[in-house]
Design a protein around this motif. Structure first.
Motif: not given
Length: 311
Positions: A81-104
């Motif tokens: 979440f340190g990486a994901f939340y920083t990515a959010m601050a870099e304006h990465v969309s929720a859809a992209v982050i959710s999809l990347v996390q879904g590849l777990n």
């Protein structure tokens, strides 16, 4: 009738609650620095989950088990979440982050082949490839592409996957209720230290920040956690694990409706292809050993899910 209604409502509610965590996270980092958001989130969630574990008399890890739980928690919480939340601050969309996390589950399958001695099938490799293509399409379609944000997403995925495999390898029988509290409590000081290093404690919008924290702790940390446990007690892990395939699409729709993030054709196509990849990667050949391995993998992913709900 009541049972049928409950069996319909519970999965739908869980998917919405799980997906909403990405929206609340973006709202939070829009109001305050990412690591300040994480510090408050981990601290409040850790206290709430500790109280819950005490009330239900969950068994707490000790000695080496506590050390292993802490390591798994730092990977699955602080790194992810340190990486994901920083990515959010870099304006990465929720859809992209959710999809990347879904590849777990896809990455877990690849790690499992190396670390746990499990075979990775051709179908899973195909799923991994499709999942990567889906992420690529969704990323390319963003109005403000951020290479740093994409790298951060991959770091977050790596933290989650490594943490899940580590947990499966070293703490396979640990009580998830107490270990989830350990994960949050161990990650809170790390987030606090990083917030101090950044020396940025300015909250631009206190109302939005407070609302995001309340939602994350009450709905995502406690509500989704309790509902997930209830479903795991009632249904098998395979049925519960399949619910996560729906979260990228639901997250994208919610982000479009609630925070005005665009939902373009390539993003939709990327989400579709990515979900197909996730489904393929989560399946194994129907022999007995493969079925056992699939059950083990989904159980590990469900344990990871319980930890993720501290978002």
């Amino acid at each position: 009738m009541k049972t049928r209604l409950r069996d319909t409502v519970a999965p739908a509610a869980f998917i919405v609650m799980w997906s909403s965590a990405f929206i609340a996270g973006i709202v939070g980092v829009g109001a305050a620095p990412p690591f300040l958001v994480l510090f408050v989130r981990f601290g409040l969630a850790g206290v709430a989950l500790t109280l819950y574990a005490v009330v239900v008399r969950a068994r707490w890890p000790r000695g080496a088990q506590l050390v292993h739980a802490t390591v798994a928690g730092l990977l699955m919480q602080a790194v992810q979440f340190g990486a994901f939340y920083t990515a959010m601050a870099e304006h990465v969309s929720a859809a992209v982050i959710s999809l990347v996390q879904g590849l777990n589950p896809v990455v877990i399958a690849l790690f499992a082949g190396r670390v746990l001695g499990e075979n990775v099938t051709v179908r899973q490799w195909l799923g991994f490839g499709l999942g990567g293509i889906g992420v690529g399409l969704a990323v390319v379609d963003q109005s403000a592409f951020s290479l740093a944000g994409l790298v951060l997403c991959l770091v977050g995925l790596l933290g989650l996957s490594l943490g899940t495999v580590y947990q499966k390898r070293f703490t396979p029988t640990i009580d998830t209720r107490s270990s989830t509290a350990v994960h949050a409590l161990a990650s809170a000081p790390v987030a606090g230290l990083l917030a101090l290093v950044g020396n940025d404690f300015h909250i631009a919008d206190p109302a939005r920040f407070a609302g995001a924290m309340v939602w994350i702790v009450v709905v995502n940390s406690m509500g989704a956690f309790l509902l997930l446990n209830a479903m795991l007690r009632r249904w098998d892990t395979t049925r519960v694990g399949r619910l996560f395939f729906a979260t990228p699409a639901v997250t994208a729709l919610m982000a479009w409706l609630l925070i005005d993030q665009p939902l373009r054709p390539l993003t939709i196509a990327g989400l579709g292809i990515g979900v197909v990849g996730m489904v393929l990667a989560a399946r194994r050949a129907p022999d007995r050993s493969s079925v056992d391995a699939e059950t083990d993998e989904l159980s590990a992913d469900a344990r990871a899910a319980q930890s993720i709900t501290t978002r």
